[in-house]
Design a protein around this motif. Structure first.
Motif, mmCIF file in Angstrom:
data_model
loop_
_atom_site.group_PDB
_atom_site.id
_atom_site.type_symbol
_atom_site.label_atom_id
_atom_site.label_comp_id
_atom_site.label_asym_id
_atom_site.label_seq_id
_atom_site.Cartn_x
_atom_site.Cartn_y
_atom_site.Cartn_z
ATOM 1 N N TYR A 253 -0.168 11.881 -34.189
ATOM 2 C CA TYR A 253 -0.777 13.036 -33.518
ATOM 3 C C TYR A 253 -1.265 12.667 -32.118
ATOM 4 O O TYR A 253 -1.001 13.374 -31.142
ATOM 5 C CB TYR A 253 -1.931 13.578 -34.356
ATOM 6 N N ASP B 225 -3.307 15.227 -39.339
ATOM 7 C CA ASP B 225 -3.403 15.012 -37.888
ATOM 8 C C ASP B 225 -4.666 14.263 -37.481
ATOM 9 O O ASP B 225 -4.644 13.467 -36.537
ATOM 10 C CB ASP B 225 -3.376 16.354 -37.146
ATOM 11 N N PRO C 23 -4.265 22.036 -35.040
ATOM 12 C CA PRO C 23 -3.578 21.084 -35.915
ATOM 13 C C PRO C 23 -2.532 21.786 -36.775
ATOM 14 O O PRO C 23 -2.650 22.981 -37.050
ATOM 15 C CB PRO C 23 -4.716 20.536 -36.790
ATOM 16 N N VAL C 24 -1.517 21.048 -37.169
ATOM 17 C CA VAL C 24 -0.582 21.550 -38.168
ATOM 18 C C VAL C 24 -1.198 21.356 -39.550
ATOM 19 O O VAL C 24 -1.174 22.232 -40.394
ATOM 20 C CB VAL C 24 0.776 20.823 -38.057
ATOM 21 N N HIS D 16 2.807 22.514 -32.500
ATOM 22 C CA HIS D 16 1.380 22.833 -32.388
ATOM 23 C C HIS D 16 1.188 23.979 -31.406
ATOM 24 O O HIS D 16 1.810 24.007 -30.340
ATOM 25 C CB HIS D 16 0.587 21.620 -31.869
#
Length: 247
Positions: free
Chosen positions: A97, A74, A68-69, A13
Motif C-alpha cells: 500500500y 492496506d 482503502p480497498v 483506490h
C-alpha cells in the motif's frame, strides 16, 4: 471562495485531492498531506476546514485522501491474527500500500497540482489503523515523509512497538521531521484485549520517538480529554494536526 476538489481512481483506490482556495497572500505552491481514510477524516469536514483557512487559522495545504480497498490489509505492516474470534485476520499489505502511495499517488499529484516537494512539505496522516500505517511510513519512508500525523494510532498491533524500538532513523531526521500524536483519554475503556492499553502504548510511542533522537519540540503528544475511539473525535484532531505539522 471555495477550494477545488477532484476525485480519481488510482490503482483501484478512490483518491480525493483538495486544493485550497487561492488568495492574494497565499496562492501556492502548497505543502501536501496524504490522508488515510480521506473521506471520513476530511471530506465530511471540508466546510470547517475552509472556515479555518479563510480566517488564517489553518495553513494552506493540499489534502490527498486515499480510500482503502481493505483497511485490515492496506493499513497493517505485517500479518496478524484477528483480535476477536470470527472476525477477519489482518492481511499485512502495508508495504504494498505504501509503495502504491509513493510510486503512483505522489507522482500523479506532483505532476498535476501546485505542491511543494521535499520532507518539510510532505506529510502523511491517519487515524486508528490509518495512524498505525502512517507511523510505519515514517520509518519505512523517512526520506519521503517529514510530517507525520498519527491520531489514535493502533500501537497495540502485534510487533509494532518492537519494530519502532528496533528501527533507527538516519542521521539528520531529528532536524527534518515533525510528529503529531494524539489519543483520547478514554480510549481502551471497557476493552479486555490489547486495545485496553491504547493510552499507555501511545505514551510509549512518543518515548520511542524521543529515544530515536527526535527533539521534544518536534513530537507533540495530545491527550484528547474524555475522547473515545470514534471517528468524530478523530475529525476533531485533524485540523489541529495540520496546524502543528505545517505551522
Amino acid at each position: 471562495m471555495k477550494g477545488h476538489l477532484d476525485g480519481v481512481s488510482l490503482g483501484g483506490h478512490l483518491v480525493h485531492i483538495y486544493t485550497p482556495p487561492a488568495s492574494v497572500n497565499d496562492s501556492g505552491p502548497y505543502p501536501v498531506l496524504y490522508v488515510q481514510d480521506g473521506s471520513s477524516l476530511f471530506l465530511s469536514g471540508l466546510e470547517e476546514l475552509e472556515r479555518l483557512l479563510s480566517t488564517g487559522e489553518l495553513p494552506g495545504v493540499v489534502l490527498v485522501g486515499i480510500q482503502p480497498v481493505n483497511r485490515l490489509d492496506d493499513y497493517t505492516p505485517w500479518r496478524a491474527a484477528a483480535l476477536v474470534e470470527g472476525r477477519p485476520a489482518f492481511g499485512g499489505g502495508g508495504d504494498a500500500y505504501l509503495a502504491f502511495v509513493v510510486t503512483e499517488v505522489m507522482p500523479y499529484v506532483e505532476a498535476r497540482y501546485s505542491v511543494q516537494t521535499g520532507l518539510e512539505h510532505t506529510g502523511i496522516i491517519g487515524a486508528s489503523l490509518g495512524g498505525l500505517i502512517s507511523m510505519y511510513a515514517a520509518f519505512k519512508y523517512e526520506d519521503v515523509f517529514g510530517r507525520i500525523g498519527s491520531i489514535s494510532g493502533s500501537y497495540w498491533y502485534p510487533g509494532m512497538m518492537d519494530y519502532m524500538r528496533s528501527a533507527s532513523f538516519a542521521t539528520g531526521v531529528a532536524e527534518t521531521h515533525r510528529f503529531y500524536v494524539s489519543v483520547g483519554t478514554r480510549e481502551g475503556e471497557g476493552k479486555t484485549n490489547v486495545q485496553k492499553d491504547m493510552v499507555s502504548l501511545t505514551l510509549q510511542a512518543r518515548e520511542v520517538l524521543l529515544a530515536q533522537g527526535l527533539d521534544e519540540k518536534d513530537v507533540l503528544l495530545v491527550l484528547d480529554q474524555d475522547a473515545v475511539h470514534r471517528v468524530d473525535f478523530f475529525q476533531r484532531q485533524f485540523p489541529e494536526a495540520i496546524k502543528w505539522l505545517f505551522r
